[in-house]
Structure formats: C-alpha cells, structure tokens
Enzyme design. Structure first.
Site, short mmCIF file in Angstrom:
data_model
loop_
_atom_site.label_atom_id
_atom_site.label_comp_id
_atom_site.label_asym_id
_atom_site.label_seq_id
_atom_site.Cartn_x
_atom_site.Cartn_y
_atom_site.Cartn_z
N TYR A 124 39.29 -62.44 -1.26
CA TYR A 124 40.41 -62.05 -2.13
C TYR A 124 41.28 -63.26 -2.49
CZ TYR A 124 40.11 -56.91 -2.06
OH TYR A 124 39.76 -55.62 -2.26
N GLU A 240 43.73 -51.13 4.25
CA GLU A 240 44.15 -52.29 5.04
C GLU A 240 45.52 -52.03 5.66
OE1 GLU A 240 44.20 -57.13 4.59
OE2 GLU A 240 44.37 -55.95 2.78
#
Lengths: 394, 372
Positions: A124, A240
C-alpha cells in the site's frame, strides 16, 4: 455474555495452554525476535484445530464466526501469550479475495492462507503516499495478457517472509486520485521484485521497501474490476482497524508491566507498590476496561460482517495510545537500571544477566516499536480526520 | 535527508566561556571515539569548568557547564564527561584532605577518572535508601554491596561510593576500580551510553573516606547536579528534534500541501515550542540557583518540567515524522532514545515531584483543627 461464548473462550484458553509450543511462548513473553517458521508452526497448529480464518464463511473453510466471537478468539490468543496472528493473509487479502475475487483466485489463494503455506505482504504505502494513500504512483500497464508493474512500496511489513504481495497500482489516470487504481496479486519470486529491509530503532526487522522493476503480472491476478481497487481497499481498511483494537495484546503487555513493576525495586520494595506507580498502572487497567467495553458493545450489535462505522476508527485511536502507555511505564520501571538495550539480546539464544527483569531488552524494543502504533494502519491524525468528517459531518 | 539548522546559542559573556563554546562545537563535530574525545575535552578545560580557581579550576560555574552539556546533547555524544566534571569533581572539591585533593588534581588533567556510584541496588530513585553498610571486620571496616547503572563504564578508574558507617553516619568511600573485591559488569543503555553494575566486597581503611562537613548535603547536591545536567543534555536533544520537526512540517507534502498547513499539526508544533522554551528556562533557573538554599527545589522543577517537555517533544517528533521517524536513518529516533534515557537519569520525574513536595512541605498552611 452468552454462555456459549464464555465456553468458547475457555476452550481457546485451554487449547493455548496445551498446544502453544514452549519455545514460541518464551519468545512472545520476552518480546524476542520471532521467525517466519515460528509463526507458521503456530498457525498450522491453529489450522489443525480449525481455527484459522474462523471468521471466514463456511464455504471457504471458515466457521462463520460473528465479530464478537472473532474478537474473543484473538483476544484470548494474545492474552495467553500466543504470537500475533499476522493479518495480511487471513484478515486482509483473504476476505478481499472471497468477497471480490474470481472463482479461480478463491481456489488458488484461499487454502494456502488457512494452512499458513503462503505468507502475504501488503503493498500500500509509498514514499510519497503514506497518510495520503491516494497519492500512490506505482503503475501497472496492460500488455496483452500481462500487466507490467513499476514503482516502489514502503513500510511493507514482513515482506522478507512473503510469498505473495497484494498491491495497489495505478492502471489509468482518473478524475479523482482514487480512480484508476487496481488491486493486483503479485508473486514475490517474480523477476524484478526487490526487497530491502528498513532498520528501525527497536532493533527487529519488521518493515521493508519493495521495488518493482518491470515486473510481469498475469492479468488473471487482477482482483475484481480494473480501476476499482479503492472500493476493495476501503473494505480492507475496515478489517485492519477492527483488528487494531488489540485488546488481547494490551492485556498481555499489562501483565508484563505488572511483572516488571513487581521485580524492580524502589526504596527497597517492589516499584508496583509505590503509590504514584500503582496509580498509573490502575489508570491503564481502567482505560483498558473502557476499551473492552466499547469493543464488546460495538461487536455485540454487529450481526454479520465487521462494523463499518467510525467507531472502528475510535478503537484504533484508543488502542494504539493505550499500547504505548503500557510500554512507557515499562520503560519508567527499567529506568532504575538505566534502560539496558542491546539488540543482540533480542536473539532467543542470548543470555542477558539473570538479575535483570525477565524480557527487559524485549520491553525496550517493544516500547520503541509501538511508537509506530499511532502511525501504521492510517495514522491517528488520519483516523481523527475520518471521524470528524464522516462521523460528525464537520 | 537534510537536517535543520539550530538556533544559535546565546554568546557567553566572557572570553573563557566563548573559548569553551568554540571548543564544544569543534570537538563534537570531529567525532572520534569517546576516549579520544574525553582526552580532548580534558585538554580544553571542560573538567575544570565548575571547579573554583583556587582549587585549580576555571570557576565558571554550573551555567557554563550546562551550556556544554547542551552541546553534548545536540551532538548526542556518549562521552561521560558530565558524570566527572559535573558530579564527581565538585563532590571531591567539597571535601577536605589529601585524598580528595590528589584525586581532584589528577582528574582535572585527565589522569584519573572518578565517578559517583549514585544508585544502590534496591534503592531505585529513592535517595539515601539502601545505602550499603560499612561493617566491622578483622582489621577495620568492610564495604559490601551492589550499585547499579553507574556511569562512565570503561572510563572510571575510581568509584565514589556512598555508604553508612556502623554509627549510622553517611560516608563516601573512595575505591579504585582495580581494587580487589570490586567487580564490574558493563552494559549498553538505550541511549548508547555504557553503564556498569558494580559489586563490592572490600576492606576499607579510614583514610579511604572523604572528609566532608555534611556528607548527606554533599551527596544531595551531587545528585541534583546530575539530574540538572541530564536535563541540560536533554535540552540539546529537544532543540534538535524541534528544529528537524518544524523543517519536516514545511517540506513533507501530503494531500497536495505541506503537512505543516494542517491546523491540527500547527497547534501541536506550537505546544512543542512552548515545551522547549519551558525546559530551557527551568534548566537556566536551576543553574542560577546553584549554591543557594533554593537549589534543590529549582532542580526538582527542572527535572519535572524537563521530563514533561522531553516526553512531549520526543514522542511528537516521531509521530509528526511518521514512519520515517522510527527508522535508524534519521537522527529523530536517536534523539528519541536519548530523551527516553534522560528522563530517568539521576531519578525520574516521580522522584523529583516527591522531592519537591518534601522540600516545600513547610509552605503548606497549618492544618485546621478538626472540630467535632
């Protein structure tokens, strides 16, 4: 709490006490360096019990646990001193694949996640796309039946262990920065993938830079639709942050703090008995009770998938700050020894002085590592911004 | 990554002072190992700064020493010069007799390195607790005990060890580290400093004790100087962290603008600036109070406020840098570690809050009589 959940928690607890290998238990207890093989061994033990991916749907090998049960499971694991369940496979990319992936992808990628044969990394963040993730520059160009990927990811946790990495890469220029980003699954053994470790102050190897130099990725490794990765990424971020409540980890850390406060002396008695120190430990325990109450209430109302409101952002803020506070008090206790820190003592084979508090070096390492808890997974500044904007309409 | 320039230190108001300041920037910029640097500092007169001229020193006082400590903090040097110049030598200078005079003279020229064993095992940060007893033994007295986190490991050749005589009086025993019955264990602390634990089981002759008019007061003053100079070093680290953080806020771009444009970060940067201002002020004030009845209280203020500022600045510097702040690559993480250690050196803020309360207990109004 319902009786069956209480029974489940006790079942998990006794399983951990019997099945967690002693050498791994010791490494976790003393915050020593764990290896991929340690994580893999433990995850295979859990898989053997049917508890890897318990929150996954039955059709994909899970047990369809609701969020409350999953939370209790992970909390109990951490509290019992088991290694952190590395989330990139089982918690992040797994649910993305079974929710948005092709049938072929599900068949190929889901089973090795549960069996811990594949380790995953998350591609990411980039050097100029951290908090502002949509600023990412990694490009994937379509050439026939392949994408050609060029760019750099950073802060890539455990890339050194990863067999696969899921990446956000730009496939076209969009009107908004979030448009034109695609979700690609990339084999880490592909030519052109380079992993370079980042040395962090805690002395352990957690994070890396990952470089992609003309890496050929089969088009069949695109998840969902081209250019729609932002939708999958947002789905994943919610996963997450739910994990980020980390209440079990805080319980485990708190037990460590109490142990060091009992072992370090102040004026000839255990430090934990001095009023100012005892009051701060109590404050932490009280705030943990509050965090757990918020978690339990939130999760009890979440029937199906993870809750998606800004409450999870609140959990992330509170949890990360609490994790830091526990280790700050550990450091305060170890201040009486001048805070010994030699990274060589993080090796399980090392023999630090026997009269030091157990795991002293690991505590110092954890204190430094957890400065990142308010940075990773979306910094707390970003979390507060999201709550203000999406939750409060400001 | 570029490091930010620091604001200039105030110009010292005397020639010796400015020569010392020059030597600080010159010496600390050269790098070199700690032993080389220590010798060069001794040569440049650092050890003599806080010692009176009639005792062979420069007579420049604690404020001048604190300026050097701040330079050490900025450079993040692990040279244990303050443990000697600021703690052990003034303690020797307060004593009378040949033992103290000879050791002081040798130390001033860098030939001897005495250091205070400031923390008895099991004492923690509680001053005066757990002092080892000098026990009567065949042919005299014997010192038995353990001391922890002693500074200047690898340098110290003499230990100044506080202990209690059989009659309960505090004495400071001078031992050579090479003496029989002195065992050392060296280890590295989080800020890179070498510390040692010392276990002693040794015969002590009467002429091995310092002659001090008030040993308890001398010991208190030594510990106060240690705490103050630790905070002066910390101020050096805080200045670096604030300068680097402000520079980062101006250059790091996210969401199409420098992150310093975000008001949430602006306000926090202002709080850091206030914290540094306070830390500098309380350290200066405590230096000025040296030798007065207010010194103990002023040091307690310096330690409590200094620790608060150190914590805030260290943690916010890392947080505002984001991931790069926890890497070894930037000096942000190095100064973070230094400040972490500084908080507990010579006692943490809990200890100095308690000390402040004890020292100001007489300021409390008398309790009202409780009427039934």
């Amino acid at each position: 709490m319902q009786a069956e959940l209480v029974a489940f928690r006790e079942e998990v607890r006794s399983f951990c006490r019997e099945a967690l290998p002693q050498d791994i238990r010791r490494k976790v207890a003393e915050n020593l360096a764990l290896e991929r093989a340690d994580h893999q061994r433990w995850q295979k033990i859990l898989h053997g019990r049917g508890w890897m991916g318990g929150h996954w749907p039955l059709a994909h090998g899970g047990k369809a646990w609701k969020p409350l049960q999953r939370w209790l499971f992970e909390q109990t694991l951490a509290e019992e001193g088991a290694p952190w369940l590395i989330p990139m496979g089982v918690a992040y990319v797994g649910p993305v694949i079974y929710s948005f992936g092709s049938e072929a992808q599900k068949r190929r990628f889901l089973p090795p996640i549960l069996s811990a044969d594949h380790f995953w990394a998350q591609g990411y963040s980039e050097p100029n796309a951290g908090s502002d993730l949509a600023g990412l520059k990694t490009r994937a160009e379509r050439h026939g039946d392949h994408y050609v990927v060029n760019g750099q990811k950073t802060w890539t946790t455990y890339a050194q262990w990863a067999d696969w990495i899921f990446c956000l890469a730009r496939t076209e220029a969009g009107d908004r920065p979030q448009d034109g980003v695609s979700f690609l699954l990339i084999d880490m053994t592909s030519p052109g993938v380079t992993v370079r470790p980042i040395a962090t102050m805690d002395g352990k190897h957690h994070v890396n830079e990952v470089f992609f130099d003309n890496v050929r990725v089969p088009a069949e490794n695109l998840v969902g639709e081209e250019g729609k990765a932002w939708r999958y990424a947002k789905f994943l971020l919610v996963q997450e942050r739910l994990i980020a409540a980390e209440t079990g980890r805080i319980r485990h850390l708190l037990a460590g703090l109490r142990a060091v406060a009992a072992s370090v002396q102040e004026a000839g008695r255990p430090l934990g008995q001095t009023p100012s120190f005892a009051a701060r430990i109590a404050d932490i325990a009280i705030d943990l009770a509050a965090l757990e109450a918020v978690c339990a209430r939130l999760l009890a109302h979440a029937d199906g998938d993870a809750p998606g409101g800004v409450e999870v952002n609140m959990l992330k803020i509170r949890s990360s700050e609490l994790q830091q506070r526990v280790t700050e008090e550990m450091i305060r206790a170890l201040g009486r020894l001048g805070i010994p820190f030699d990274p060589a003592h993080l090796d399980p084979g090392a023999t630090p002085p026997a009269d030091w508090p157990r795991g002293a070096t690991g505590m110092a390492s954890e204190f430094m590592y957890l400065r990142a808890a308010t940075i990773y997974g979306g910094s707390n500044e970003i979390q507060r911004g999201i709550i203000a904007k999406q939750g409060l309409g400001l | 990554m570029a490091t930010a320039p620091l604001p200039q230190n105030a110009t010292p108001d005397n020639d010796l002072g400015s020569a010392l300041a020059d030597s600080a920037s010159r010496l600390l910029a050269t790098g070199g190992d700690d032993a080389t640097l220590y010798a060069a500092m001794a040569e440049a007169g650092w050890l003599a700064v806080a010692i009176a001229e009639e005792q062979g020193g420069l007579g420049l006082g604690l404020a001048q020493l604190a300026a050097l400590a701040r330079a050490i903090g900025e450079a993040r040097s692990t040279v244990p010069v303050m443990a000697v110049a600021g703690i052990a030598l003034p303690l020797l200078a307060a004593a009378q007799g040949k033992l103290a005079e000879d050791l002081l003279a040798a130390a001033l020229v860098g030939e001897a390195v005495p250091v205070l064993a400031h923390q008895a095992e099991a004492a923690g940060h509680a001053r005066g607790h757990g002092l080892a007893r000098l026990v009567p033994a065949e042919g005299g007295l014997r010192l038995v005990g353990r001391w922890v986190a002693v500074e200047a490991a690898g340098f110290a050749c003499h230990l100044l060890v506080p202990a209690r005589r059989p009659d309960g009086a505090t004495v400071i025993v001078v031992l050579a580290v090479a003496d029989a019955g002195v065992e050392r264990r060296t280890y590295r602390a989080i800020d890179g400093r070498l510390l040692m634990d010392v276990a002693i089981d040794a015969a002590v002759a009467g002429d091995q004790c310092l002659t001090l008019p008030d040993p308890d007061a001398a010991l208190d003053a030594a510990l106060d100087r240690g705490a103050l100079l630790a905070m002066a070093e910390a101020v050096g680290s805080m200045r670096v962290l604030l300068a680097d953080t402000l520079a980062y806020l101006k250059t790091r771009r996210q969401f199409g603008q420098p992150i310093g444009r975000f008001q949430a970060l602006q306000h926090r940067a202002v709080d850091l600036t206030i914290a540094l201002e306070e830390a500098e002020a309380v350290v200066d004030a405590a230096c000025e109070a040296e030798g007065t009845a207010d010194f103990g209280r002023a040091v307690a203020v310096a330690k409590v406020v200094g620790c608060r500022s150190a914590r805030l600045i260290a943690r916010e510097a890392v947080q505002m840098h984001g991931g790069i702040g926890i890497t070894e690559e930037l000096r942000v993480s190095h100064h973070f570690r230094s400040l972490t250690a500084a908080e507990s050196r010579y006692g943490d803020d809990d200890a100095y809050r308690a000390r402040f309360a004890a020292l100001t207990a007489s300021d409390l109004p008398p309790a009202k009589e409780h009427r039934a």
